[in-house]
Enzyme design. Structure first.
Site, short mmCIF file in Angstrom:
data_model
loop_
_atom_site.label_atom_id
_atom_site.label_comp_id
_atom_site.label_asym_id
_atom_site.label_seq_id
_atom_site.Cartn_x
_atom_site.Cartn_y
_atom_site.Cartn_z
CG MET A 1 50.92 40.77 49.92
SD MET A 1 49.57 39.46 49.18
CE MET A 1 49.71 40.64 47.70
CB CYS A 97 51.34 47.63 46.47
SG CYS A 97 49.71 47.50 47.15
CG ASN A 226 56.04 37.64 43.23
OD1 ASN A 226 55.37 38.90 43.25
ND2 ASN A 226 55.27 36.69 43.85
N GLY A 227 54.98 35.79 41.34
CA GLY A 227 53.67 35.65 40.27
C GLY A 227 53.18 34.32 39.80
N GLY A 228 52.00 33.81 40.20
CA GLY A 228 51.58 32.52 39.52
C GLY A 228 52.21 31.43 40.13
#
Length: 491
Positions: A1, A97, A226-228
């Protein structure tokens, strides 16, 4: 990132785990192509010269096939040079993104998901650029929303069957020619317009089941969830619960508390082989880590201007002691250390200008060239170095200007950065913290997670900050990184 997974942060992660697959910041194609000098390429693509990079992915961003081909080619050629530290495991195209500056103004990132065939064209160009020598992968969301103002109520009315089929169509289009076999999927939609990047990480609901279904329906492909995911125990839980899942990608949580993932090699990879080079660099505690990372920062400062590079060097280890008493005070001290080169240079230049404006060498010429002494004291340095004034150059001369510039360069008698960081750690943390091994730190983190689950089960209020012995609260970091765990690596 962006602003987080630079080469310095990745170097620190490699001291924690030999097997963790790390991702670079997204390198925008136009940024790389606008300046092809060795300096800029090294800034964007370079790796640590003192700590082996290990498994890592270069993530690119863009929507023009020719540009992405040229970026991949630049990397490929740069990596072949013997004196360059630049070797990645794979290339990755960012299709996830949601930032307005990326998916809106420049029309790449998550906006690319609206045109799967174009994405397939982009990854073919990247593959051609590296001559098929390393894999090309895609990071995406489960879909995009940009037709109407987003609300959770209206979103919940959307057919999940239709939404999933759109995701399948995206995967089919990208994987059709066999170039991309690996997808990292953030299990939320990306809302293009109406939500900020931070809201895009929280407001749309997570739908892990979409990724699970892809895993079942495309056994020939690799999917990373991906995520959380906020802890190493969650990573293991997901991998144990779905053995066909290729891996789990962790972002902000790793940036906020990197040491809490220090048992990744043991818990995720088990008996995975670690070569002697990487084994040599693994650290058993945070004191060893700071000592090893210190060699990296000192090397970098010896070859670069500390005023330009120190902030990113220091930022990489700022959250190494997250959750410990005095962690906030440690970060404040690091902030002061990071700002020191810039402050000392400003003070030195101010002293030089004060001497000039009060009648020192060249004062009359400079005063006439730049009108007033207030202009000189207010930052005329940059003006002078770019001035076309013949009077200033003829009377003072560039040799004199360079002499003044030399007097404001970094003082080599300053303590090395490694020493300053280690001293700050010793001032704020005792031997119990500095010497605690990875297993002890993980057990403590697991206990805290269990206590939090028990509080939620009892209906207790949830605390979003950890109380410190000093009475302060230590807040979570804003920002994140993209790092992943692969059980079997990339093929």
């Amino acid at each position: 990132m962006m602003d987080y997974t630079n080469q310095h942060f990745r170097a620190m992660v490699r001291l924690i785990s030999a097997n963790t697959l790390t991702y670079t910041e997204m390198v925008a194609a136009d940024e790389l192509l606008s300046d092809k000098t060795d300096h800029n390429v090294k800034q964007l693509l370079g790796q640590s010269a003192t700590i082996p990079e290990g498994p890592s992915v270069l993530q690119l961003g863009g929507n023009d096939a020719a540009q992405l081909y040229n970026c991949a080619k630049i990397y490929h050629e740069y990596s072949q040079k013997d004196n360059r530290k630049c070797e990645y495991t794979a290339l990755n195209l960012n299709c996830g993104c949601p930032s307005p500056s990326v998916s809106g103004k420049k029309c790449f990132g998550a906006a690319l998901m609206k045109d799967p065939k174009h994405v397939a064209k982009l990854v073919r160009a990247m593959d051609d650029g590296v001559e098929g020598k390393i894999p090309c992968t895609v990071k995406c969301r489960i879909g995009v929303h940009d037709s109407t103002p987003f609300s959770r109520k209206t979103y919940d009315r959307i057919s999940e069957r239709k939404e999933y089929e759109q995701l399948r169509s995206f995967v089919d289009a990208i994987a059709s020619d066999g170039i991309v076999t690996n997808f990292q999927i953030h299990a939320r939609i990306a809302v293009l317009g109406g939500l900020s990047p931070a809201e895009n990480r929280k407001v749309p609901p997570l739908k892990y089941e979409y990724v699970y279904r892809l895993v079942d329906q495309y056994p020939e492909l690799n999917f990373v969830l991906n995520g959380g995911i906020n802890s190493l125990s969650q990573v293991k839980e997901e991998l144990d619960g779905n053995t066909s899942l290729a891996g789990v990608m962790v972002g902000r949580a790793l940036c906020a508390d990197p040491w809490s993932f220090s048992m990744a090699d043991e818990m995720i990879y088990g008996d995975a082989t670690v070569d002697e080079i990487h084994q040599h660099h693994l650290c058993t505690n945070r004191r060893e880590l700071l000592e090893a990372y210190g060699r990296h920062v000192d090397y970098e400062e010896s070859r670069n201007d500390p005023a330009e590079i120190r902030r990113s060097l220091v930022a990489a280890c700022a959250h190494l002691f997250a959750g410990e008493p005095n962690a906030k005070r440690f970060r404040r001290e690091l902030d002061e250390i990071a700002a020191r080169p810039e402050r000392l240079q400003r003070e030195a230049k101010a002293k030089v200008w004060s001497n000039i404006s009060s009648g020192g060498k060249g004062s009359s010429t400079l005063a006439s060239a730049f009108s007033t002494s207030s202009t000189l004291a207010g930052g005329g340095w940059d003006d002078m170095q770019t001035s076309d004034s013949p009077a200033a150059v003829a009377s003072v001369g560039w040799d004199d200007i360079q002499a003044i510039d030399d007097n404001t360069k970094w003082d080599e008698n300053e303590p090395p950065l490694s020493e300053l960081i280690l001293e700050a750690a010793h001032r704020n943390f005792g031997d119990e913290v500095l010497s605690s091994c990875r297993k002890e730190s993980y057990d403590k983190k697991a206990w805290e997670e269990e206590q939090a689950r028990m509080r939620i089960a009892r209906g207790d209020p949830i605390l979003f900050a950890v109380e410190r012995s000093s009475g302060e609260k230590d807040s979570k970091v804003s920002g994140g990184v993209v790092d992943g765990w692969f059980k079997n690596g990339l093929s």
